[in-house]
Design an enzyme around this catalytic site. Structure first.
Site, PDB file in Angstrom:
ATOM      1  N   LYS A 169       1.422   4.736   6.906  1.00  0.00           N
ATOM      2  CA  LYS A 169       0.619   5.639   6.076  1.00  0.00           C
ATOM      3  C   LYS A 169       1.299   7.004   6.031  1.00  0.00           C
ATOM      4  O   LYS A 169       2.157   7.316   6.851  1.00  0.00           O
ATOM      5  CB  LYS A 169      -0.779   5.823   6.697  1.00  0.00           C
ATOM      6  CG  LYS A 169      -1.647   4.565   6.721  1.00  0.00           C
ATOM      7  CD  LYS A 169      -2.319   4.309   5.378  1.00  0.00           C
ATOM      8  CE  LYS A 169      -3.316   3.181   5.449  1.00  0.00           C
ATOM      9  NZ  LYS A 169      -2.790   1.917   4.940  1.00  0.00           N
ATOM     10  N   SER A 192       0.810  -1.216   0.000  1.00  0.00           N
ATOM     11  CA  SER A 192       0.000   0.000   0.000  1.00  0.00           C
ATOM     12  C   SER A 192       0.849   1.275   0.000  1.00  0.00           C
ATOM     13  O   SER A 192       0.329   2.367  -0.178  1.00  0.00           O
ATOM     14  CB  SER A 192      -0.975   0.003   1.190  1.00  0.00           C
ATOM     15  OG  SER A 192      -0.253   0.083   2.397  1.00  0.00           O
TER      16      SER A 192
END
Lengths: 491, 129
Positions: free
Chosen positions: B87, B50
């Protein structure tokens, strides 16, 4: 002034740093081979799980409340301890490491809390920019709450608190010196708590007082009373109130035998002891009890120990997964424990004069319970493993009783003295001692580089599987490349 | 962490000393380059894709510094719903998102009721080529 910094539920806190699924839920860490609870999260404490309680006694609570149970991961705890102590040393130049999760800090009359420039810059950077992105964190971080253990302190962090901190740090230039006064102590202690938490993920409590015994008491109180937010500075105004809420058995230096004696004499709290008759205390509790009394009254008798002191004893003890019945197996175990203890001894640059060995059977099988211990005085103090093994094995002829199921054994090295001060015996050549040293160094280096117990002594061979099975141990997150925390990048 | 200092001094009996002796430095220590706050720095292993456009691939080792401030756009390790993940922090007006760096994944907006906290700031990626 002394500050005692104590990590909250240390082993559990170490585990929680790397596994957020354990935040806010009851967690228990068991001793090697899953014997007894040696650390409990606050949630587990509230379920009534007691310190040192054996697993079989808490099994029903574990099942009913879905308690996370882990085997001890001492590689992790030792590394995290090192980190906490390193942070403390950055924040205070007088740190006495007292145990794996506790340190005394000397606040010299409150005038010795200087931070180096880099730390100051960083603290400033971390705290000043509240209008900017730092508030992202504040908002996003659920106030950084790992669990209810932490929330009480993180939750309430307000803008004004940050401002105060910043003012304290930048006042008077970069390297700031606090003036005497409770306000400054409290700010300093709060800052220590905050930074240790931020850098390492370990929550700590800080007790500040004029003596070590009082600092311990303050810490104890701060831990148990949420309104303190983990920090308590004792002063003339609050000391008696705090001491009246601490059981006398929880006072530093008062063991359980003395607790019984004191209770029989109507002394139940730390305050009762503080106001006891000094002559009575000296007569019944020796000078060490008198020292505790004086410390409770604010007279410092136990000094700050800056230099690392040699331990009084070095122990290696294990509970066997499966009971040991054969003498040969017990010998292997004892030899192996001796090796490990000798390694620790050499690491501390000490020599041992006495070896004590103990064995015991299952203490929950009351009828057949057997325990015994023997001491051997060495011809001369040594840290040479073969000599120590010879000594420890010599006890087993007397100690071992056939037909018993041994559950635990241990080796304790005593009469420990610094190696560099040891006067060599005239009867042993210097060359011989140097040879032994060189051999031990080689063994220790090999084991450090290639993994513990790569090289071991013949008598200790084959023991590994008897107690090294650790079913629920977490990965050694910080000390093994193969066991790094795994972070999922797929959600 | 131990920094080893080389001893390359030419033996005296070899005659004229090497003119390079005066220029010997210590070895370059990668720790020095990668780690500013040893007590606050941890290594973690990335699993998944991701954050591919942030240069983080599955299997990489991330250097994470807990002492650093979390700036807007910082790549962080965050605890989301009981799990550690990586993230990019994105803040706009009063709203905060945790952004993936791969169009196949969705941004997460942080709301009051979510259990989210920043664990540390990713400073370097160790990637085997």
């Amino acid at each position: 002034m002394f500050a005692l910094v104590d990590c909250n539920n240390f082993y559990v806190s170490c585990e929680r740093v790397f596994d957020p699924s354990m935040w806010n839920v009851p967690v228990v860490v068991l001793s090697n081979n899953d014997g007894c609870a040696i650390a409990r999260s606050n949630e587990a404490k509230r379920l009534g799980i007691r310190m040192a309680q054996p697993y079989f006694e808490i099994k029903h609570l574990v099942d009913k409340h879905n308690v996370t149970v882990l085997s001890a991961n001492f590689n992790l705890y030792a590394d995290m301890s090192q980190r906490v102590m390193d942070v403390l040393r950055m924040m205070c130049n007088k740190v006495e490491v007292y145990s794996i999760d506790e340190a005394f800090l000397a606040f010299d009359g409150g005038a010795n809390a200087s931070f180096d420039k880099e730390t100051c810059d960083l603290l400033e950077a971390g705290f000043n920019d509240l209008s900017g992105s730092h508030s992202v964190v504040t908002k996003a971080q659920m106030a950084e709450g790992f669990s209810s253990d932490h929330v009480e302190f993180c939750n309430k962090r307000s803008l004004s608190e940050h401002r105060i901190r910043r003012d304290l740090l930048t006042d008077n230039g970069r390297s700031h010196t606090y003036r005497e006064g409770e306000y400054a102590f409290r700010k300093q202690a709060t800052l220590i708590r905050d930074i240790v938490w931020r850098w390492t993920g370990i929550p700590v409590s800080v007790g500040v007082a004029p003596t070590k015994t009082l600092a311990k008491a303050a810490n104890e109180y701060a831990k148990k009373h949420e309104e303190c937010k983990g920090v308590l500075v004792l002063n003339d105004g609050n000391a008696d109130d705090v001491l009246s809420k601490i059981e006398v058995g929880d006072v530093w230096g008062v063991g359980w035998q003395y607790t019984k004696l004191l209770n029989r004499n109507g002394i139940y709290t730390a305050l009762d002891l503080k106001t006891s008759d000094q002559r009575w205390v000296r007569k019944n509790m020796t000078v060490s009890g008198e020292r505790t009394l004086m410390e409770l009254n604010g007279q410092s008798c136990i000094p700050f120990e800056g230099k690392k002191k040699l331990p009084k004893s070095i122990a290696t003890t294990r509970t066997f997964r499966n009971p040991v019945t054969k003498k040969s197996e017990l010998k292997q175990a004892v030899a192996s424990f001796t090796s490990r203890a000798a390694e620790k001894l050499r690491n501390d640059r000490g020599l041992a004069g006495v070896v004590r060995v103990f064995v015991r059977t299952n203490r929950f099988h009351y009828e057949s319970y057997y325990s015994g211990s023997r001491m051997v005085k060495l011809y001369q103090p040594t840290s040479y493993t073969p000599e120590l093994i010879t000594a420890s094995l010599s006890t087993l002829d007397e100690l071992f009783k056939a037909g018993r199921e041994y559950k635990q054994a241990g080796v304790i090295l005593l009469d420990i003295q610094p190696k560099n001060e040891f006067q060599q015996s005239l009867f042993v050549g210097k060359d011989r001692l140097e040879q032994k040293d060189a051999l031990m160094k080689a063994v220790d280096h090999t084991n450090n580089d290639l993994g513990s117990q790569m090289l071991h002594f013949g008598s200790a061979h084959g023991t590994k599987r008897m107690w090294d099975v650790q079913q629920k141990r977490s990965p050694r997150f910080t000390t093994k490349w193969e066991e790094l925390p795994r972070v999922r990048l797929s959600g | 962490m131990v920094t080893k200092t080389p001893l390359y001094l030419t033996p005296v009996q070899a005659g004229f000393p090497s003119p390079a002796d005066d220029f010997i430095d210590t070895h370059l220590d990668l720790n020095e380059h990668l780690i500013r706050h040893p007590a606050a720095t941890f290594f973690v292993r990335a699993e998944g894709n991701s954050m591919i456009y942030a240069g983080i691939q599955s299997g990489d080792i991330l250097v994470v510094d807990r002492a650093l401030r979390v700036d807007n756009n910082a790549v962080v390790v965050a605890a989301v719903n009981g799990e550690l993940t990586v993230k990019r922090v994105r803040r706009e007006n009063e709203r905060v998102w945790l952004m993936p760096e791969n169009p196949l994944f969705q941004p997460i907006e942080i709301t009051e009721e979510m259990e989210v906290s920043v664990w540390g700031v990713v400073t370097h990626v160790v990637h085997r080529v």
